[in-house]
Design a protein around this motif. Structure first.
Motif, PDB file in Angstrom:
ATOM      1  N   VAL A  56      44.853  78.178  50.700  1.00 45.58           N
ATOM      2  CA  VAL A  56      43.911  77.087  50.177  1.00 45.58           C
ATOM      3  C   VAL A  56      42.703  77.311  50.918  1.00 45.58           C
ATOM      4  O   VAL A  56      41.588  77.233  50.631  1.00 45.58           O
ATOM      5  CB  VAL A  56      44.552  75.552  50.430  1.00 45.58           C
ATOM      6  CG1 VAL A  56      43.470  74.483  50.448  1.00 45.58           C
ATOM      7  CG2 VAL A  56      45.534  75.391  49.380  1.00 45.58           C
ATOM      8  N   LEU A  57      42.943  77.653  52.417  1.00 42.58           N
ATOM      9  CA  LEU A  57      41.728  77.734  53.428  1.00 42.58           C
ATOM     10  C   LEU A  57      40.894  79.038  53.089  1.00 42.58           C
ATOM     11  O   LEU A  57      39.739  78.885  52.962  1.00 42.58           O
ATOM     12  CB  LEU A  57      42.211  77.948  54.557  1.00 42.58           C
ATOM     13  CG  LEU A  57      42.762  76.483  55.328  1.00 42.58           C
ATOM     14  CD1 LEU A  57      43.625  77.020  56.562  1.00 42.58           C
ATOM     15  CD2 LEU A  57      41.793  75.661  55.355  1.00 42.58           C
ATOM     16  N   VAL A  59      40.693  80.103  49.720  1.00 42.82           N
ATOM     17  CA  VAL A  59      39.555  79.696  48.658  1.00 42.82           C
ATOM     18  C   VAL A  59      38.579  79.086  49.101  1.00 42.82           C
ATOM     19  O   VAL A  59      37.462  79.142  48.552  1.00 42.82           O
ATOM     20  CB  VAL A  59      40.413  78.983  47.662  1.00 42.82           C
ATOM     21  CG1 VAL A  59      39.921  78.452  46.568  1.00 42.82           C
ATOM     22  CG2 VAL A  59      41.665  80.041  46.859  1.00 42.82           C
ATOM     23  N   LYS A  60      38.667  78.011  49.945  1.00 49.56           N
ATOM     24  CA  LYS A  60      37.747  77.109  50.598  1.00 49.56           C
ATOM     25  C   LYS A  60      36.595  77.970  50.881  1.00 49.56           C
ATOM     26  O   LYS A  60      35.484  77.715  50.847  1.00 49.56           O
ATOM     27  CB  LYS A  60      38.043  76.080  51.332  1.00 49.56           C
ATOM     28  CG  LYS A  60      37.157  75.123  51.799  1.00 49.56           C
ATOM     29  CD  LYS A  60      37.897  74.017  52.847  1.00 49.56           C
ATOM     30  CE  LYS A  60      36.646  73.163  53.127  1.00 49.56           C
ATOM     31  NZ  LYS A  60      37.251  72.016  54.062  1.00 49.56           N
ATOM     32  N   TYR A  61      37.006  78.827  51.986  1.00 49.38           N
ATOM     33  CA  TYR A  61      35.918  79.393  52.792  1.00 49.38           C
ATOM     34  C   TYR A  61      35.517  80.857  52.232  1.00 49.38           C
ATOM     35  O   TYR A  61      34.275  81.015  52.334  1.00 49.38           O
ATOM     36  CB  TYR A  61      36.495  80.052  54.138  1.00 49.38           C
ATOM     37  CG  TYR A  61      36.543  78.617  55.073  1.00 49.38           C
ATOM     38  CD1 TYR A  61      35.510  78.013  55.355  1.00 49.38           C
ATOM     39  CD2 TYR A  61      37.802  78.150  55.536  1.00 49.38           C
ATOM     40  CE1 TYR A  61      35.853  76.729  55.930  1.00 49.38           C
ATOM     41  CE2 TYR A  61      38.124  77.054  56.215  1.00 49.38           C
ATOM     42  CZ  TYR A  61      36.942  76.281  56.620  1.00 49.38           C
ATOM     43  OH  TYR A  61      37.063  75.116  57.345  1.00 49.38           O
ATOM     44  N   HIS A  64      34.283  79.074  48.476  1.00 45.96           N
ATOM     45  CA  HIS A  64      33.349  77.779  48.655  1.00 45.96           C
ATOM     46  C   HIS A  64      34.118  76.882  47.500  1.00 45.96           C
ATOM     47  O   HIS A  64      33.145  76.122  46.854  1.00 45.96           O
ATOM     48  CB  HIS A  64      32.123  78.005  48.520  1.00 45.96           C
ATOM     49  CG  HIS A  64      31.672  78.928  49.570  1.00 45.96           C
ATOM     50  ND1 HIS A  64      31.678  78.704  51.095  1.00 45.96           N
ATOM     51  CD2 HIS A  64      30.983  80.255  49.356  1.00 45.96           C
ATOM     52  CE1 HIS A  64      31.093  79.580  51.635  1.00 45.96           C
ATOM     53  NE2 HIS A  64      30.703  80.689  50.796  1.00 45.96           N
ATOM     54  N   VAL A  65      35.198  76.811  47.223  1.00 48.44           N
ATOM     55  CA  VAL A  65      35.777  75.756  46.278  1.00 48.44           C
ATOM     56  C   VAL A  65      36.977  75.086  46.923  1.00 48.44           C
ATOM     57  O   VAL A  65      37.821  75.881  47.614  1.00 48.44           O
ATOM     58  CB  VAL A  65      36.223  76.765  45.113  1.00 48.44           C
ATOM     59  CG1 VAL A  65      36.917  75.592  44.016  1.00 48.44           C
ATOM     60  CG2 VAL A  65      34.994  77.553  44.311  1.00 48.44           C
ATOM     61  N   TYR A  66      36.972  74.056  46.781  1.00 49.34           N
ATOM     62  CA  TYR A  66      38.250  73.194  47.261  1.00 49.34           C
ATOM     63  C   TYR A  66      38.879  72.778  46.092  1.00 49.34           C
ATOM     64  O   TYR A  66      38.825  72.004  45.491  1.00 49.34           O
ATOM     65  CB  TYR A  66      37.823  72.015  48.355  1.00 49.34           C
ATOM     66  CG  TYR A  66      39.020  71.349  48.971  1.00 49.34           C
ATOM     67  CD1 TYR A  66      39.358  72.286  50.140  1.00 49.34           C
ATOM     68  CD2 TYR A  66      39.496  70.387  48.695  1.00 49.34           C
ATOM     69  CE1 TYR A  66      40.656  71.578  50.679  1.00 49.34           C
ATOM     70  CE2 TYR A  66      40.698  69.596  49.309  1.00 49.34           C
ATOM     71  CZ  TYR A  66      41.164  70.447  50.472  1.00 49.34           C
ATOM     72  OH  TYR A  66      42.140  69.915  51.019  1.00 49.34           O
ATOM     73  N   PRO A  67      40.153  73.274  45.955  1.00 46.69           N
ATOM     74  CA  PRO A  67      41.020  73.037  44.753  1.00 46.69           C
ATOM     75  C   PRO A  67      41.817  71.724  44.477  1.00 46.69           C
ATOM     76  O   PRO A  67      42.066  71.494  43.632  1.00 46.69           O
ATOM     77  CB  PRO A  67      42.023  74.295  44.761  1.00 46.69           C
ATOM     78  CG  PRO A  67      42.099  74.760  46.219  1.00 46.69           C
ATOM     79  CD  PRO A  67      40.722  74.336  46.745  1.00 46.69           C
ATOM     80  N   TYR A  68      41.514  70.854  45.554  1.00 48.39           N
ATOM     81  CA  TYR A  68      42.360  69.788  45.581  1.00 48.39           C
ATOM     82  C   TYR A  68      41.302  68.647  46.043  1.00 48.39           C
ATOM     83  O   TYR A  68      40.300  68.678  46.523  1.00 48.39           O
ATOM     84  CB  TYR A  68      43.591  69.669  46.676  1.00 48.39           C
ATOM     85  CG  TYR A  68      44.447  70.738  46.338  1.00 48.39           C
ATOM     86  CD1 TYR A  68      45.348  70.559  45.329  1.00 48.39           C
ATOM     87  CD2 TYR A  68      44.713  71.825  47.010  1.00 48.39           C
ATOM     88  CE1 TYR A  68      46.169  71.650  44.923  1.00 48.39           C
ATOM     89  CE2 TYR A  68      45.681  72.857  46.896  1.00 48.39           C
ATOM     90  CZ  TYR A  68      46.435  72.774  45.791  1.00 48.39           C
ATOM     91  OH  TYR A  68      47.423  73.612  45.565  1.00 48.39           O
ATOM     92  N   SER A  69      41.737  67.411  45.468  1.00 50.53           N
ATOM     93  CA  SER A  69      40.838  66.043  45.846  1.00 50.53           C
ATOM     94  C   SER A  69      41.875  65.245  46.334  1.00 50.53           C
ATOM     95  O   SER A  69      43.027  65.300  46.249  1.00 50.53           O
ATOM     96  CB  SER A  69      40.145  65.776  44.592  1.00 50.53           C
ATOM     97  OG  SER A  69      41.058  65.067  43.705  1.00 50.53           O
TER      98      SER A  69
END
Length: 123
Positions: A56-57, A59-61, A64-69
């Motif tokens: 998850v980290l 994908v985020k970095y 630049h997408v955060y797959p959860y809300s």
């Protein structure tokens, strides 16, 4: 996550899988002699949870997408409340016949989860 492989970062996923395998082997070597099959289950769960957090980290970095809300926290909160209610009922009925107490606690967990989900659902 497959998002890494589909976006041309398949080597990050590969390295994560290698780290997962090594971590799982090390934790199994440590925990199986202590706790047997339970140690194997804990080692595998910890390895998979750890690599999922890393992915998850990544994908985020990287993407630049955060797959959860924060909407996912509602479902998680419903599950935690349901599990705690089932544990509490199981604790209260521990002296009764095992199958009956399991059926009662499972039924209460399902009912609590359903009403929690309706309570927290946005509609």
């Amino acid at each position: 996550m497959h998002m890494l492989a589909m976006s041309g970062h398949q080597y990050l996923k590969l390295y994560g899988d290698i780290i997962l395998a090594i971590t799982n082997i090390i934790l199994n070597v440590v925990l199986i002699p202590l706790w047997g099959p339970l140690g194997a289950a804990i080692a595998t769960a910890a390895s998979i949870a750890g690599i999922n957090i890393v992915r998850v980290l990544q994908v985020k970095y990287v993407l630049h997408v955060y797959p959860y809300s924060f909407r996912y926290l509602k479902v998680l909160l419903c599950g935690v409340i349901s599990a705690l209610s089932g544990y509490f009922v199981q604790y209260l009925l521990k002296d009764n016949f095992y199958i009956i107490s399991m059926l009662i606690s499972t039924s209460i967990m399902i009912i609590v989860y359903f009403f929690d989900f309706l309570l927290f659902c946005d509609g």
